[in-house]
Design an enzyme around this catalytic site. Structure first.
Site, short mmCIF file in Angstrom:
data_model
loop_
_atom_site.label_atom_id
_atom_site.label_comp_id
_atom_site.label_asym_id
_atom_site.label_seq_id
_atom_site.Cartn_x
_atom_site.Cartn_y
_atom_site.Cartn_z
N ARG A 228 0.82 -1.32 0.05
CA ARG A 228 -0.01 -0.08 -0.02
C ARG A 228 0.77 1.19 0.05
O ARG A 228 1.89 1.17 0.62
CB ARG A 228 -0.90 0.15 1.19
N HIS A 276 -0.19 0.23 -9.65
CA HIS A 276 -0.85 -0.83 -8.55
C HIS A 276 -1.67 -1.84 -9.73
O HIS A 276 -2.67 -2.26 -9.69
CB HIS A 276 -2.00 0.15 -8.17
#
Ligand code: NDP
Ligand code: OXD
Length: 313
Positions: A228, A276
């Site tokens: 993250r 991502h």
């Protein structure tokens, strides 16, 4: 009874259609439908909107599109129902692919050869043998354990850091906050596969980078973050890449996504950016997994892969 698919910012229609096919007759709604909210028993969600849970008075469970549930747990109106996270063999394989690609790229000095190629320089650099390079994986859960095993099979020394001690063939286990200095001091390539919690936020910072082993990997230690953006202090990464504290970084996740065009990370030559995509949730697998979970739960069977709210993951 109904399933509501709530994926703000994403195209939910393939998931809605997939669930309708798989659940054959069980009512499935998307956010664009007129939703009888009191009938919703299951919510399939990702990054829920502020009003996501309004009127869901008969909710039995939340299904998370992602393996990481930090966005759900941060929601101020999260109802007190079980949360099931996505656990999937293809996702695990994808994450290990990503980690292997980054680790082997940095070990074989591809970043330096790229610079040489641009400058038309023929200089033979010799990477150390993989056995001399230690990959340290933070987080030895579903994803971290698989990556650790596969990196180990490639011949690297592998260290793993987790909250509780682990016994994973050939992987040196470090557990708890007190073991961090020893774990870092024995690590050349740091791979982050932690969940984002209050304890892990900002863990990829200057102090961590300075704690990594130096002298083994030509160019300096490397950080790979596929977990993250909240784990990384981007200003510290930029400074570390510029002053040589880090030789390189591979980043799949960012404090703000999409990464703003103004970020200096874009143009640093030793920073490797992906948007991502390290391990994207596969729609066919997700529909199958959550449809089976819903059907079994409606039969009275327990839910699996539940989030522990106390731990935050
Ligand atoms: P798991 O919950 O299975 O594993 C989490 C691991 O982190 C466990 O080993 C746990 O330790 C460890 N951990 C948690 N808190 C701490 C702490 N304070 N100190 C030390 N260790 C800690 O998660 P997954 O492996 O399934 O996923 C990891 C993360 O990867 C997700 O949360 C998500 O953010 C990210 N992800 C990113 C994707 C991408 O495309 N970029 C795709 C999928 C996931 P213990 O075992 O002792 O409990
Ligand atoms: C996840 C992700 O958590 O894709 O699954 O980031």
């Amino acid at each position: 009874m109904a399933l509501l698919v709530h994926l703000p910012g994403l195209d939910a229609s393939p998931w809605v259609e997939g669930f309708r096919r798989a659940l054959d007759g069980y009512p499935v709604y998307g956010d664009d439908d007129i939703v009888p909210r009191s009938e919703v028993r299951y919510l399939f969600a990702w990054k829920p909107a502020p009003d996501a849970f309004e009127g869901l008075d008969n909710l039995k469970a939340i299904f998370s599109l992602g393996a990481g549930v930090d966005a759900l747990l941060r929601h101020p109106n999260l109802p007190d129902v079980p949360i099931v996270r996505f656990v999937d063999a293809d996702m695990t394989q994808s994450m290990s692919d990503y980690v292997i690609a980054q680790v082997t790229m940095h070990h074989r000095l591809i970043s330096r050869y790229q610079a040489h190629q641009r400058a038309k320089v023929w200089t033979q650099l010799y990477p150390p043998p993989a056995t001399d390079i230690a990959v340290g994986i933070m987080g030895l859960g579903v994803l971290g354990e698989d990556a650790a095993r596969k990196i180990k099979m490639l011949g690297f020394t592998v260290n793993g850091w987790s909250r509780t001690p682990k016994s994973i063939g050939g992987v040196v286990s470090f557990a708890g906050a007190e073991s961090v200095p020893d774990f870092l001091a024995a690590t050349d390539i740091l791979v982050n596969l932690l969940p984002l919690t209050e304890e892990t936020r900002g863990i990829l910072n200057t102090k961590t980078f300075k704690g990594l082993r130096r002298g083994k990997l030509p160019g300096g230690p490397v950080v790979v973050n596929a977990a993250r953006g909240g784990h990384q202090v981007e200003a510290d990464i930029v400074a570390a890449l510029e002053d040589g504290t880090l030789g390189a970084a591979s980043l799949d996740v960012f404090e703000i996504e999409p990464l703003p065009k103004t970020s200096p990370l874009w143009t640093l030559p030793n920073c490797y950016i992906t948007p991502h995509i390290a391990a994207v949730s596969n729609e066919a697998n997700g529909v199958r997994y959550f449809s089976e979970m819903l059907t079994a739960h409606e039969r009275g069977e327990p839910l699996a892969n539940l989030v522990d709210r106390g731990r935050g993951y």
